[in-house]
Design a protein around this motif. Structure first.
Motif, PDB file in Angstrom:
ATOM      1  N   ILE A  58      -3.123  10.866  25.528  1.00  6.81           N
ATOM      2  CA  ILE A  58      -2.111  11.886  25.263  1.00  6.81           C
ATOM      3  C   ILE A  58      -1.777  12.006  23.782  1.00  6.81           C
ATOM      4  CG2 ILE A  58      -1.103  11.730  27.568  1.00  6.81           C
ATOM      5  CD1 ILE A  58       1.228  10.162  26.365  1.00  6.81           C
ATOM      6  N   LEU A  59      -2.181  11.039  22.979  1.00  7.32           N
ATOM      7  CA  LEU A  59      -1.946  11.102  21.541  1.00  7.32           C
ATOM      8  C   LEU A  59      -3.198  11.574  20.823  1.00  7.32           C
ATOM      9  CD1 LEU A  59      -0.116   7.701  20.881  1.00  7.32           C
ATOM     10  CD2 LEU A  59       0.910   9.942  21.157  1.00  7.32           C
ATOM     11  N   SER A  60      -2.994  12.377  19.787  1.00  7.60           N
ATOM     12  CA  SER A  60      -4.134  12.745  18.944  1.00  7.60           C
ATOM     13  C   SER A  60      -4.544  11.514  18.142  1.00  7.60           C
ATOM     14  CB  SER A  60      -3.750  13.878  18.000  1.00  7.60           C
ATOM     15  OG  SER A  60      -2.819  13.412  17.027  1.00  7.60           O
ATOM     16  N   ASP A  61      -5.711  11.583  17.504  1.00 17.83           N
ATOM     17  CA  ASP A  61      -6.168  10.455  16.702  1.00 17.83           C
ATOM     18  C   ASP A  61      -5.184  10.131  15.583  1.00 17.83           C
ATOM     19  OD1 ASP A  61      -8.410  10.144  18.234  1.00 17.83           O
ATOM     20  OD2 ASP A  61      -9.752  11.162  16.833  1.00 17.83           O
ATOM     21  N   SER A  62      -4.623  11.169  14.950  1.00 20.19           N
ATOM     22  CA  SER A  62      -3.684  10.913  13.854  1.00 20.19           C
ATOM     23  C   SER A  62      -2.379  10.306  14.382  1.00 20.19           C
ATOM     24  CB  SER A  62      -3.408  12.192  13.060  1.00 20.19           C
ATOM     25  OG  SER A  62      -2.786  13.169  13.860  1.00 20.19           O
ATOM     26  N   GLU A  63      -1.907  10.788  15.534  1.00 20.25           N
ATOM     27  CA  GLU A  63      -0.694  10.219  16.122  1.00 20.25           C
ATOM     28  C   GLU A  63      -0.920   8.765  16.523  1.00 20.25           C
ATOM     29  OE1 GLU A  63       1.445  14.034  18.252  1.00 20.25           O
ATOM     30  OE2 GLU A  63      -0.305  13.153  19.214  1.00 20.25           O
ATOM     31  N   ALA A  64      -2.075   8.486  17.086  1.00 14.67           N
ATOM     32  CA  ALA A  64      -2.392   7.104  17.477  1.00 14.67           C
ATOM     33  C   ALA A  64      -2.459   6.210  16.240  1.00 14.67           C
ATOM     34  CB  ALA A  64      -3.714   7.062  18.245  1.00 14.67           C
ATOM     35  N   GLY A  65      -3.028   6.727  15.142  1.00 17.22           N
ATOM     36  CA  GLY A  65      -3.089   5.959  13.905  1.00 17.22           C
ATOM     37  C   GLY A  65      -1.706   5.659  13.350  1.00 17.22           C
ATOM     38  N   GLU A  66      -0.820   6.663  13.394  1.00 17.46           N
ATOM     39  CA  GLU A  66       0.559   6.469  12.924  1.00 17.46           C
ATOM     40  C   GLU A  66       1.268   5.422  13.778  1.00 17.46           C
ATOM     41  OE1 GLU A  66       2.685  10.183  12.700  1.00 17.46           O
ATOM     42  OE2 GLU A  66       1.019  11.150  11.656  1.00 17.46           O
ATOM     43  N   LEU A  67       1.074   5.499  15.095  1.00 12.23           N
ATOM     44  CA  LEU A  67       1.712   4.540  15.994  1.00 12.23           C
ATOM     45  C   LEU A  67       1.173   3.129  15.740  1.00 12.23           C
ATOM     46  CD1 LEU A  67       3.619   3.973  18.339  1.00 12.23           C
ATOM     47  CD2 LEU A  67       1.752   4.563  19.899  1.00 12.23           C
ATOM     48  N   HIS A  68      -0.130   3.026  15.567  1.00 13.41           N
ATOM     49  CA  HIS A  68      -0.746   1.723  15.282  1.00 13.41           C
ATOM     50  C   HIS A  68      -0.191   1.140  13.990  1.00 13.41           C
ATOM     51  CE1 HIS A  68      -3.901  -1.119  14.063  1.00 13.41           C
ATOM     52  NE2 HIS A  68      -3.995  -1.332  15.357  1.00 13.41           N
ATOM     53  N   GLN A  69      -0.063   1.972  12.962  1.00 12.23           N
ATOM     54  CA  GLN A  69       0.475   1.515  11.676  1.00 12.23           C
ATOM     55  C   GLN A  69       1.930   1.067  11.822  1.00 12.23           C
ATOM     56  OE1 GLN A  69      -1.155   0.999   8.819  1.00 12.23           O
ATOM     57  NE2 GLN A  69       0.724   0.132   8.033  1.00 12.23           N
ATOM     58  N   ALA A  70       2.717   1.826  12.575  1.00 11.17           N
ATOM     59  CA  ALA A  70       4.118   1.460  12.779  1.00 11.17           C
ATOM     60  C   ALA A  70       4.229   0.120  13.504  1.00 11.17           C
ATOM     61  CB  ALA A  70       4.844   2.544  13.570  1.00 11.17           C
ATOM     62  N   ILE A  71       3.388  -0.068  14.500  1.00 13.27           N
ATOM     63  CA  ILE A  71       3.408  -1.340  15.235  1.00 13.27           C
ATOM     64  C   ILE A  71       2.993  -2.485  14.318  1.00 13.27           C
ATOM     65  CG2 ILE A  71       2.269  -2.649  17.073  1.00 13.27           C
ATOM     66  CD1 ILE A  71       2.168   0.022  18.654  1.00 13.27           C
ATOM     67  N   ALA A  72       1.941  -2.284  13.540  1.00 16.04           N
ATOM     68  CA  ALA A  72       1.470  -3.335  12.633  1.00 16.04           C
ATOM     69  C   ALA A  72       2.524  -3.675  11.592  1.00 16.04           C
ATOM     70  CB  ALA A  72       0.175  -2.888  11.950  1.00 16.04           C
ATOM     71  N   THR A  73       3.226  -2.676  11.116  1.00 16.43           N
ATOM     72  CA  THR A  73       4.218  -2.884  10.070  1.00 16.43           C
ATOM     73  C   THR A  73       5.499  -3.509  10.612  1.00 16.43           C
ATOM     74  OG1 THR A  73       3.379  -0.970   8.885  1.00 16.43           O
ATOM     75  CG2 THR A  73       5.573  -1.722   8.282  1.00 16.43           C
ATOM     76  N   GLU A  74       5.952  -3.028  11.746  1.00 17.21           N
ATOM     77  CA  GLU A  74       7.276  -3.412  12.247  1.00 17.21           C
ATOM     78  C   GLU A  74       7.273  -4.547  13.270  1.00 17.21           C
ATOM     79  OE1 GLU A  74      10.059  -2.136  11.001  1.00 17.21           O
ATOM     80  OE2 GLU A  74       8.915  -0.790   9.703  1.00 17.21           O
ATOM     81  N   PHE A  75       6.225  -4.659  14.078  1.00 17.80           N
ATOM     82  CA  PHE A  75       6.327  -5.535  15.226  1.00 17.80           C
ATOM     83  C   PHE A  75       5.333  -6.690  15.260  1.00 17.80           C
ATOM     84  CE2 PHE A  75       7.914  -1.379  16.547  1.00 17.80           C
ATOM     85  CZ  PHE A  75       9.216  -1.739  16.855  1.00 17.80           C
ATOM     86  N   GLU A  76       4.330  -6.683  14.444  1.00 20.81           N
ATOM     87  CA  GLU A  76       3.342  -7.739  14.543  1.00 20.81           C
ATOM     88  C   GLU A  76       3.492  -8.765  13.421  1.00 20.81           C
ATOM     89  OE1 GLU A  76      -0.587  -6.232  15.069  1.00 20.81           O
ATOM     90  OE2 GLU A  76      -0.062  -5.170  16.870  1.00 20.81           O
ATOM     91  N   GLN A  77       4.701  -8.959  12.937  1.00 17.79           N
ATOM     92  CA  GLN A  77       4.960  -9.924  11.884  1.00 17.79           C
ATOM     93  C   GLN A  77       5.489 -11.200  12.491  1.00 17.79           C
ATOM     94  OE1 GLN A  77       7.506  -8.044   9.046  1.00 17.79           O
ATOM     95  NE2 GLN A  77       6.136  -6.323   8.743  1.00 17.79           N
ATOM     96  N   VAL A  78       4.639 -12.202  12.530  1.00 18.92           N
ATOM     97  CA  VAL A  78       5.020 -13.490  13.116  1.00 18.92           C
ATOM     98  C   VAL A  78       5.072 -14.515  11.983  1.00 18.92           C
ATOM     99  CG1 VAL A  78       4.322 -15.310  14.706  1.00 18.92           C
ATOM    100  CG2 VAL A  78       3.926 -12.917  15.298  1.00 18.92           C
ATOM    101  N   ASP A  79       6.198 -15.186  11.890  1.00 12.93           N
ATOM    102  CA  ASP A  79       6.359 -16.233  10.908  1.00 12.93           C
ATOM    103  C   ASP A  79       5.884 -17.548  11.556  1.00 12.93           C
ATOM    104  OD1 ASP A  79       7.074 -18.074   9.022  1.00 12.93           O
ATOM    105  OD2 ASP A  79       9.180 -17.462   8.892  1.00 12.93           O
ATOM    106  N   THR A  80       4.719 -18.011  11.149  1.00 15.96           N
ATOM    107  CA  THR A  80       4.169 -19.220  11.768  1.00 15.96           C
ATOM    108  C   THR A  80       5.013 -20.463  11.455  1.00 15.96           C
ATOM    109  OG1 THR A  80       2.699 -19.514   9.871  1.00 15.96           O
ATOM    110  CG2 THR A  80       1.807 -18.341  11.792  1.00 15.96           C
ATOM    111  N   ASN A  81       5.792 -20.428  10.406  1.00 11.72           N
ATOM    112  CA  ASN A  81       6.656 -21.560  10.088  1.00 11.72           C
ATOM    113  C   ASN A  81       7.863 -21.621  10.997  1.00 11.72           C
ATOM    114  OD1 ASN A  81       5.046 -22.370   7.903  1.00 11.72           O
ATOM    115  ND2 ASN A  81       6.011 -20.829   6.584  1.00 11.72           N
ATOM    116  N   GLU A  82       8.140 -20.532  11.676  1.00 10.44           N
ATOM    117  CA  GLU A  82       9.284 -20.479  12.563  1.00 10.44           C
ATOM    118  C   GLU A  82       9.027 -21.221  13.859  1.00 10.44           C
ATOM    119  OE1 GLU A  82      11.486 -16.800  14.460  1.00 10.44           O
ATOM    120  OE2 GLU A  82      11.410 -16.624  12.282  1.00 10.44           O
ATOM    121  N   TRP A  83       7.786 -21.399  14.200  1.00  8.06           N
ATOM    122  CA  TRP A  83       7.419 -22.040  15.459  1.00  8.06           C
ATOM    123  C   TRP A  83       7.289 -23.490  15.217  1.00  8.06           C
ATOM    124  CZ3 TRP A  83       7.573 -19.174  19.843  1.00  8.06           C
ATOM    125  CH2 TRP A  83       7.617 -17.799  19.657  1.00  8.06           C
TER     126      TRP A  83
END
Length: 83
Positions: A58-83
């Motif tokens: 349902i997403l165009s390629d550009s929309e999917a790219g924007e969503l992927h970038q947003a997820i990578a920027t905002e949600f996939e940041q794991v601090d390994t020192n926190e564990w």
């Protein structure tokens, strides 16, 4: 081996298919053969459709790219020192 067949197709649908095939630089036989190759095998095991499958594509390629970038920027940041 190839086999000739006869099909009954609405004239307007045939014209549409021929125009599309020409735009793709394909013969109508190539288009129909390509479609038929995509059909599932008769003995393929039918699996229940995943509940999210209706959202696939349902997403165009550009929309999917924007969503992927947003997820990578905002949600996939794991601090390994926190564990």
């Amino acid at each position: 081996m190839t086999t000739k067949i006869t099909l009954d197709i609405d004239e307007s649908l045939l014209q549409k298919a021929e125009r599309w095939a020409q735009q793709q630089q394909l013969s109508l036989s190539d288009v129909i053969s390509g479609f038929l190759r995509q059909l599932p095998e008769a003995n393929a095991i039918s699996q229940e459709e995943h509940p999210l499958a209706k959202f696939a594509g349902i997403l165009s390629d550009s929309e999917a790219g924007e969503l992927h970038q947003a997820i990578a920027t905002e949600f996939e940041q794991v601090d390994t020192n926190e564990w």
